[in-house]
Scaffold this motif. Structure first.
Motif, PDB file in Angstrom:
ATOM      1  N   LEU A  37      -1.635  31.476   0.703  1.00 14.40           N
ATOM      2  CA  LEU A  37      -1.929  33.085   0.484  1.00 14.40           C
ATOM      3  C   LEU A  37      -2.492  33.055  -0.926  1.00 14.40           C
ATOM      4  CD1 LEU A  37       1.016  34.891   1.595  1.00 14.40           C
ATOM      5  CD2 LEU A  37      -0.980  35.039   2.577  1.00 14.40           C
ATOM      6  N   LYS A  38      -3.797  33.892  -1.117  1.00 16.41           N
ATOM      7  CA  LYS A  38      -4.503  34.181  -2.307  1.00 16.41           C
ATOM      8  C   LYS A  38      -4.329  35.537  -2.716  1.00 16.41           C
ATOM      9  CE  LYS A  38      -6.285  29.964  -2.939  1.00 16.41           C
ATOM     10  NZ  LYS A  38      -6.325  28.812  -4.179  1.00 16.41           N
ATOM     11  N   PHE A  39      -4.421  35.760  -4.061  1.00 11.65           N
ATOM     12  CA  PHE A  39      -4.073  37.166  -4.449  1.00 11.65           C
ATOM     13  C   PHE A  39      -5.280  37.173  -5.634  1.00 11.65           C
ATOM     14  CE2 PHE A  39      -0.132  35.499  -3.035  1.00 11.65           C
ATOM     15  CZ  PHE A  39       0.443  36.398  -2.301  1.00 11.65           C
ATOM     16  N   ASN A  40      -6.031  38.158  -5.474  1.00  8.78           N
ATOM     17  CA  ASN A  40      -6.930  38.815  -6.445  1.00  8.78           C
ATOM     18  C   ASN A  40      -6.318  39.695  -7.587  1.00  8.78           C
ATOM     19  OD1 ASN A  40      -8.776  37.485  -5.350  1.00  8.78           O
ATOM     20  ND2 ASN A  40      -9.801  39.069  -4.148  1.00  8.78           N
ATOM     21  N   PHE A  41      -6.409  39.510  -8.758  1.00  9.16           N
ATOM     22  CA  PHE A  41      -5.756  40.535  -9.640  1.00  9.16           C
ATOM     23  C   PHE A  41      -6.524  40.637 -10.755  1.00  9.16           C
ATOM     24  CE2 PHE A  41      -3.793  36.277 -10.203  1.00  9.16           C
ATOM     25  CZ  PHE A  41      -3.628  36.011 -11.448  1.00  9.16           C
TER      26      PHE A  41
ATOM     27  N   LEU B 191       3.290  13.764   3.757  1.00  6.11           N
ATOM     28  CA  LEU B 191       4.235  14.179   2.537  1.00  6.11           C
ATOM     29  C   LEU B 191       3.973  15.296   2.630  1.00  6.11           C
ATOM     30  CD1 LEU B 191       3.680  11.397  -0.206  1.00  6.11           C
ATOM     31  CD2 LEU B 191       5.664  11.749   1.441  1.00  6.11           C
ATOM     32  N   GLY B 192       4.819  16.427   2.517  1.00 11.21           N
ATOM     33  CA  GLY B 192       4.557  17.868   2.188  1.00 11.21           C
ATOM     34  C   GLY B 192       4.684  18.400   0.587  1.00 11.21           C
ATOM     35  N   ALA B 193       3.870  19.584   0.267  1.00  7.33           N
ATOM     36  CA  ALA B 193       4.267  19.909  -0.871  1.00  7.33           C
ATOM     37  C   ALA B 193       3.920  21.543  -1.268  1.00  7.33           C
ATOM     38  CB  ALA B 193       2.898  19.225  -1.808  1.00  7.33           C
ATOM     39  N   ILE B 194       4.204  22.000  -2.141  1.00 11.75           N
ATOM     40  CA  ILE B 194       4.343  23.394  -2.308  1.00 11.75           C
ATOM     41  C   ILE B 194       3.223  23.544  -3.681  1.00 11.75           C
ATOM     42  CG2 ILE B 194       6.159  23.563  -3.989  1.00 11.75           C
ATOM     43  CD1 ILE B 194       5.234  26.540  -1.428  1.00 11.75           C
ATOM     44  N   VAL B 195       2.183  24.244  -3.573  1.00 11.45           N
ATOM     45  CA  VAL B 195       1.014  24.194  -4.589  1.00 11.45           C
ATOM     46  C   VAL B 195       0.565  25.550  -5.108  1.00 11.45           C
ATOM     47  CG1 VAL B 195      -1.179  23.614  -4.965  1.00 11.45           C
ATOM     48  CG2 VAL B 195       0.101  22.170  -3.569  1.00 11.45           C
ATOM     49  N   GLY B 196       0.693  25.603  -6.355  1.00 11.61           N
ATOM     50  CA  GLY B 196       0.512  27.080  -7.117  1.00 11.61           C
ATOM     51  C   GLY B 196      -1.125  26.833  -7.618  1.00 11.61           C
ATOM     52  N   SER B 197      -2.024  27.780  -7.478  1.00 14.66           N
ATOM     53  CA  SER B 197      -3.295  27.729  -8.004  1.00 14.66           C
ATOM     54  C   SER B 197      -3.533  28.896  -8.955  1.00 14.66           C
ATOM     55  CB  SER B 197      -4.211  27.434  -6.859  1.00 14.66           C
ATOM     56  OG  SER B 197      -4.347  28.700  -5.941  1.00 14.66           O
ATOM     57  N   LEU B 198      -4.484  28.955  -9.870  1.00 17.41           N
ATOM     58  CA  LEU B 198      -5.190  29.766 -10.578  1.00 17.41           C
ATOM     59  C   LEU B 198      -6.473  29.481 -10.934  1.00 17.41           C
ATOM     60  CD1 LEU B 198      -4.482  32.331 -12.368  1.00 17.41           C
ATOM     61  CD2 LEU B 198      -4.014  30.863 -14.107  1.00 17.41           C
ATOM     62  N   GLY B 199      -7.344  30.671 -10.514  1.00 19.69           N
ATOM     63  CA  GLY B 199      -8.780  30.546 -10.807  1.00 19.69           C
ATOM     64  C   GLY B 199      -9.605  31.580 -11.077  1.00 19.69           C
ATOM     65  N   TYR B 200     -10.771  31.580 -11.375  1.00 18.41           N
ATOM     66  CA  TYR B 200     -11.451  32.744 -12.018  1.00 18.41           C
ATOM     67  C   TYR B 200     -12.824  32.890 -11.249  1.00 18.41           C
ATOM     68  CZ  TYR B 200     -13.440  36.160 -14.901  1.00 18.41           C
ATOM     69  OH  TYR B 200     -13.978  37.306 -15.561  1.00 18.41           O
ATOM     70  N   LYS B 201     -12.874  34.076 -10.277  1.00 17.33           N
ATOM     71  CA  LYS B 201     -14.053  34.236  -9.554  1.00 17.33           C
ATOM     72  C   LYS B 201     -15.534  34.790  -9.966  1.00 17.33           C
ATOM     73  CE  LYS B 201     -14.694  36.420  -4.945  1.00 17.33           C
ATOM     74  NZ  LYS B 201     -13.842  37.283  -3.845  1.00 17.33           N
ATOM     75  N   ILE B 202     -16.499  34.149 -10.133  1.00 15.20           N
ATOM     76  CA  ILE B 202     -17.861  34.348 -10.728  1.00 15.20           C
ATOM     77  C   ILE B 202     -18.800  34.628  -9.728  1.00 15.20           C
ATOM     78  CG2 ILE B 202     -19.530  33.442 -12.208  1.00 15.20           C
ATOM     79  CD1 ILE B 202     -17.346  31.332 -13.466  1.00 15.20           C
ATOM     80  N   GLU B 203     -19.269  35.677  -9.662  1.00 14.43           N
ATOM     81  CA  GLU B 203     -20.151  36.285  -8.530  1.00 14.43           C
ATOM     82  C   GLU B 203     -21.732  35.460  -9.031  1.00 14.43           C
ATOM     83  OE1 GLU B 203     -21.823  40.208  -6.389  1.00 14.43           O
ATOM     84  OE2 GLU B 203     -20.445  40.542  -7.849  1.00 14.43           O
ATOM     85  N   SER B 204     -22.196  35.060  -7.964  1.00 13.57           N
ATOM     86  CA  SER B 204     -23.567  34.251  -8.236  1.00 13.57           C
ATOM     87  C   SER B 204     -24.743  35.142  -7.352  1.00 13.57           C
ATOM     88  CB  SER B 204     -23.357  32.985  -7.701  1.00 13.57           C
ATOM     89  OG  SER B 204     -24.726  32.306  -7.684  1.00 13.57           O
ATOM     90  N   GLY B 205     -24.329  36.105  -6.706  1.00 10.09           N
ATOM     91  CA  GLY B 205     -25.219  37.045  -5.925  1.00 10.09           C
ATOM     92  C   GLY B 205     -25.205  36.635  -4.553  1.00 10.09           C
TER      93      GLY B 205
ATOM     94  N   GLY C 105      -5.108  33.859  -7.794  1.00 10.41           N
ATOM     95  CA  GLY C 105      -4.018  33.198  -7.761  1.00 10.41           C
ATOM     96  C   GLY C 105      -3.525  32.794  -6.346  1.00 10.41           C
ATOM     97  N   GLY C 106      -2.692  31.941  -6.201  1.00 12.64           N
ATOM     98  CA  GLY C 106      -2.179  31.409  -4.853  1.00 12.64           C
ATOM     99  C   GLY C 106      -1.102  30.709  -4.588  1.00 12.64           C
ATOM    100  N   VAL C 107      -0.516  30.508  -3.612  1.00 10.47           N
ATOM    101  CA  VAL C 107       0.537  29.752  -3.405  1.00 10.47           C
ATOM    102  C   VAL C 107       0.314  29.205  -1.920  1.00 10.47           C
ATOM    103  CG1 VAL C 107       3.012  29.596  -2.886  1.00 10.47           C
ATOM    104  CG2 VAL C 107       2.317  31.131  -4.641  1.00 10.47           C
ATOM    105  N   SER C 108       0.455  27.733  -1.978  1.00 14.08           N
ATOM    106  CA  SER C 108       0.165  27.187  -0.528  1.00 14.08           C
ATOM    107  C   SER C 108       1.001  25.895  -0.162  1.00 14.08           C
ATOM    108  CB  SER C 108      -1.247  26.861  -0.273  1.00 14.08           C
ATOM    109  OG  SER C 108      -1.508  25.865  -1.417  1.00 14.08           O
TER     110      SER C 108
ATOM    111  N   PHE D   4       5.462  37.476  -8.496  1.00 14.29           N
ATOM    112  CA  PHE D   4       4.728  38.144  -9.333  1.00 14.29           C
ATOM    113  C   PHE D   4       3.577  38.738  -8.818  1.00 14.29           C
ATOM    114  CE2 PHE D   4       1.379  38.404 -12.826  1.00 14.29           C
ATOM    115  CZ  PHE D   4       2.027  39.592 -13.425  1.00 14.29           C
ATOM    116  N   VAL D   5       2.854  37.551  -8.128  1.00  8.69           N
ATOM    117  CA  VAL D   5       1.421  37.625  -7.740  1.00  8.69           C
ATOM    118  C   VAL D   5       1.417  38.611  -6.565  1.00  8.69           C
ATOM    119  CG1 VAL D   5      -0.577  36.633  -6.720  1.00  8.69           C
ATOM    120  CG2 VAL D   5       0.548  35.712  -8.709  1.00  8.69           C
ATOM    121  N   ALA D   6       2.502  38.568  -5.638  1.00  8.24           N
ATOM    122  CA  ALA D   6       2.806  39.405  -4.404  1.00  8.24           C
ATOM    123  C   ALA D   6       3.006  40.922  -4.924  1.00  8.24           C
ATOM    124  CB  ALA D   6       3.730  38.974  -3.725  1.00  8.24           C
ATOM    125  N   THR D   7       3.449  40.968  -5.906  1.00  8.93           N
ATOM    126  CA  THR D   7       3.434  42.641  -6.474  1.00  8.93           C
ATOM    127  C   THR D   7       2.589  42.948  -6.714  1.00  8.93           C
ATOM    128  OG1 THR D   7       5.962  42.112  -7.089  1.00  8.93           O
ATOM    129  CG2 THR D   7       4.878  43.833  -8.088  1.00  8.93           C
ATOM    130  N   ALA D   8       1.457  42.323  -7.289  1.00  4.24           N
ATOM    131  CA  ALA D   8       0.097  42.533  -7.896  1.00  4.24           C
ATOM    132  C   ALA D   8      -0.873  42.830  -6.710  1.00  4.24           C
ATOM    133  CB  ALA D   8      -0.465  41.808  -8.807  1.00  4.24           C
TER     134      ALA D   8
END
Length: 181
Positions: free
Chosen positions: A177-181, A48-62, A30-33, A15-19
């Motif tokens: 990979l990280k995706f801004n949407f 140990l190996g892991a697949i990880v999904g992430s979700l964050g919100y980018k706040i500009e500080s200047g 969002g991201g997958v790593s 879904f994120v790749a489409t966006a």
């Protein structure tokens, strides 16, 4: 539970790749790593190996600096075995949850650097069998960690990043990979 988490991460990655082909309309990231956790247990290296999904919100500080509160959820996909007192023990990562606030500085050439304090939980299961007897134990713990990393933005919607974090004596390396949407 591991299969459900893995399936959800794969679907969300699609879904994120489409966006990622569209111009971002908000500050969500969002991201997958893939992550590798390594530690020394009973004088034996374990990985140990892991697949990880992430979700964050980018706040500009200047001036190219951003704060990104982020949640990461993951599941183990590569287990390891160690020998303790002559007994083979299988160790697996069941789940991973992390809450962090990333401080990110973006350079004009598409590269960016970041540092992140993190509060994370990992749940592990260790199983052993010998002489027809089988034993298993599960343990989880919350720990603070610190990390650093770098990334490269291919365009305004997609980037590749790598990071190193340390939690107590556990090292965590990841690439994703990280995706801004």
């Amino acid at each position: 539970m591991k299969k459900i988490l893995l399936g959800a991460l794969v679907l969300s990655g699609s879904f994120v790749a489409t966006a990622s082909y569209a111009e971002p309309t908000s500050n969500w990231v969002g991201g997958v790593s893939y992550g590798n956790l390594s530690d020394e247990v009973y004088d034996t290296d374990i990985s140990l190996g892991a697949i990880v999904g992430s979700l964050g919100y980018k706040i500009e500080s200047g001036s190219g600096f951003y704060f990104i509160p982020e949640v990461r959820v993951g599941a183990g996909i590569n287990d390891d075995s160690i020998t303790v007192s002559g007994v083979d023990v299988d160790v697996e990562l069941d789940s991973f949850l992390a809450l962090s606030v990333k401080g990110q500085y973006e350079l004009e050439n598409g590269f960016y650097l970041f540092a992140t304090p993190t509060y994370a939980n990992a749940e592990f299961t260790a199983s052993a069998s010998q002489g027809g007897l089988t034993a298993s134990a599960t343990d989880d713990s919350w720990e603070f960690g610190l990390g650093v990393g770098a990334g490269y933005s291919f365009n305004s919607s997609m980037s590749l990043e790598t990071s190193y974090e340390q939690f107590d004596s556990t090292d965590a390396l990841s690439v994703g990979l990280k995706f801004n949407f």
